[in-house]
Design a protein around this motif. Sequence first.
Motif, PDB file in Angstrom:
ATOM      1  N   GLU A   1       9.009   4.006   2.054  1.00  0.00           N
ATOM      2  CA  GLU A   1       7.664   4.230   2.559  1.00  0.00           C
ATOM      3  C   GLU A   1       7.232   5.629   2.190  1.00  0.00           C
ATOM      4  OE1 GLU A   1       5.024   4.399   6.706  1.00  0.00           O
ATOM      5  OE2 GLU A   1       7.148   3.830   6.757  1.00  0.00           O
ATOM      6  N   MET A   2       6.072   5.740   1.535  1.00  0.00           N
ATOM      7  CA  MET A   2       5.517   7.050   1.210  1.00  0.00           C
ATOM      8  C   MET A   2       4.788   7.575   2.439  1.00  0.00           C
ATOM      9  SD  MET A   2       6.432   7.446  -1.937  1.00  0.00           S
ATOM     10  CE  MET A   2       5.416   8.592  -2.815  1.00  0.00           C
ATOM     11  N   ASN A   3       4.980   8.836   2.739  1.00  0.00           N
ATOM     12  CA  ASN A   3       4.377   9.399   3.943  1.00  0.00           C
ATOM     13  C   ASN A   3       3.031  10.063   3.681  1.00  0.00           C
ATOM     14  OD1 ASN A   3       5.125  11.670   2.583  1.00  0.00           O
ATOM     15  ND2 ASN A   3       6.702  12.315   4.028  1.00  0.00           N
ATOM     16  N   THR A   4       2.570   9.995   2.440  1.00  0.00           N
ATOM     17  CA  THR A   4       1.278  10.589   2.108  1.00  0.00           C
ATOM     18  C   THR A   4       0.481   9.596   1.286  1.00  0.00           C
ATOM     19  OG1 THR A   4       2.194  12.817   2.067  1.00  0.00           O
ATOM     20  CG2 THR A   4       0.086  12.497   0.967  1.00  0.00           C
ATOM     21  N   GLY A   5      -0.599   9.083   1.843  1.00  0.00           N
ATOM     22  CA  GLY A   5      -1.469   8.184   1.099  1.00  0.00           C
ATOM     23  C   GLY A   5      -0.793   6.893   0.717  1.00  0.00           C
TER      24      GLY A   5
ATOM     25  N   TYR B   1       0.829  -1.208   0.000  1.00  0.00           N
ATOM     26  CA  TYR B   1       0.000   0.000   0.000  1.00  0.00           C
ATOM     27  C   TYR B   1       0.864   1.259   0.000  1.00  0.00           C
ATOM     28  CZ  TYR B   1      -3.276   3.513   1.763  1.00  0.00           C
ATOM     29  OH  TYR B   1      -4.021   4.642   1.945  1.00  0.00           O
ATOM     30  N   ARG B   2       1.661   1.458   1.045  1.00  0.00           N
ATOM     31  CA  ARG B   2       2.536   2.630   1.115  1.00  0.00           C
ATOM     32  C   ARG B   2       4.005   2.264   0.942  1.00  0.00           C
ATOM     33  NH1 ARG B   2       0.244   3.416   6.132  1.00  0.00           N
ATOM     34  NH2 ARG B   2       2.326   3.443   7.067  1.00  0.00           N
ATOM     35  N   PHE B   3       4.302   1.007   0.711  1.00  0.00           N
ATOM     36  CA  PHE B   3       5.683   0.544   0.779  1.00  0.00           C
ATOM     37  C   PHE B   3       6.134  -0.079  -0.540  1.00  0.00           C
ATOM     38  CE2 PHE B   3       3.605   0.138   4.868  1.00  0.00           C
ATOM     39  CZ  PHE B   3       4.478   0.746   5.740  1.00  0.00           C
ATOM     40  N   VAL B   4       7.422   0.027  -0.790  1.00  0.00           N
ATOM     41  CA  VAL B   4       8.082  -0.724  -1.849  1.00  0.00           C
ATOM     42  C   VAL B   4       9.281  -1.433  -1.234  1.00  0.00           C
ATOM     43  CG1 VAL B   4       9.506  -0.559  -3.924  1.00  0.00           C
ATOM     44  CG2 VAL B   4       7.368   0.667  -3.816  1.00  0.00           C
ATOM     45  N   LEU B   5       9.423  -2.732  -1.510  1.00  0.00           N
ATOM     46  CA  LEU B   5      10.553  -3.512  -1.050  1.00  0.00           C
ATOM     47  C   LEU B   5      11.326  -4.010  -2.261  1.00  0.00           C
ATOM     48  CD1 LEU B   5       8.818  -5.689   1.695  1.00  0.00           C
ATOM     49  CD2 LEU B   5      10.069  -3.547   2.008  1.00  0.00           C
ATOM     50  N   LEU B   6      12.658  -3.975  -2.185  1.00  0.00           N
ATOM     51  CA  LEU B   6      13.516  -4.440  -3.264  1.00  0.00           C
ATOM     52  C   LEU B   6      14.345  -5.622  -2.787  1.00  0.00           C
ATOM     53  CD1 LEU B   6      13.201  -1.149  -3.655  1.00  0.00           C
ATOM     54  CD2 LEU B   6      14.848  -1.546  -5.472  1.00  0.00           C
ATOM     55  N   PHE B   7      14.312  -6.701  -3.578  1.00  0.00           N
ATOM     56  CA  PHE B   7      15.063  -7.911  -3.269  1.00  0.00           C
ATOM     57  C   PHE B   7      16.021  -8.196  -4.424  1.00  0.00           C
ATOM     58  CE2 PHE B   7      10.980  -8.181  -1.224  1.00  0.00           C
ATOM     59  CZ  PHE B   7      11.259  -8.636   0.062  1.00  0.00           C
TER      60      PHE B   7
END
Length: 360
Positions: free
Chosen positions: A110-114, A87-93
Amino acid sequence: MCSSDLGDLTGDGVADLVVSAPWAAVEKVPNKGRIFLFAGPLDAETTLASAVGTFEGGDLAGQPGTTLGILPDVTGDGVAELVVGYYRFVLLFSGLPLGAGTADAFASLEMNTGGGLWTFSTAPDADGDGLAELVLGMPSYAGTGFVGQWNSGRLTGTLGAADRTWVGTAAALGGALARVGDTVWTLAGSSPVPLTADGVGTALDVEATTLAAADIDGDGVDELLSGGDAIVAVDRGTWPFAGALVADPVDIDGDGADDPAVLRDGEALILEGARAFTDGCDADGDGVSLATDCDDGDPTAAPGAAETCDGADDDCDGVIDAPTEAALSGRAVFADGLGDLDGDGGAELAWIDGDGLVTA
């Protein structure tokens, strides 16, 4: 459910597959989500039990894998990168993560807005380390959309401010991303626009919902494709097939040209790329398929006649040498070009029908 052609994440020369179930319950907790990791080659006996690893939502809010991305190596370790959007996060592997938690990610944002759906791409090397840069977009950010570029030299830990930022104005920015050569394209509302060092470039005069980069004419150079009211290859013309492009097209039929997969009215269709745009269908050699009306004096031209690559509108549908389409079985809700999953030298396609995930 989503799936993604992740290229070779294990370094064995065979494409691997990742499938997500973002709203799956984990230990009776709804919407935690789960991602299944499969190492190629795959075969008809592959099931969820064949997964070499799983990834669960765990401690992050939102559903893991609502968007999945594959990027070329941006860390210099020789394997492709897996991008998992929450939702607000992106993870890189790096490579195919065999662990089961967020701690396996080498970088996170992590996006701090929406929050919302993420889009992914790369940009040309900007910091001189010989590696591509990471580009992320979120059209719902702050109501106007956002695209950011993070240079590969600092893709570790929790990512801070982007090295370069583009923000939408009247139209939401970042709804799709595609890199064609040295140019990264995105959507401003429904218009494809290039991202430049000076900001957002001039919009193309087409309506689009999706973008992709693919070599549809087999000349070794990618074209920009946009899907919406029609499939538009920006420097090649328009195919009269309304529908959404699915992922980046791959060469499914082995003719040297990429074949777009399209969702239209719930069906997954494969369009033959080279059929419409090779020199064999270009009578005057200008690189564009012919566009004249149906010849009433030609006995081989009639509604319903088979379309052949002869520079004529054989079936009187208003399109000369139109690409053929192949409908997949079932009522599809997702399709993706997967690369060579079984090691036979040909690309596979996956789609979702009433029976679940299908590959062919």
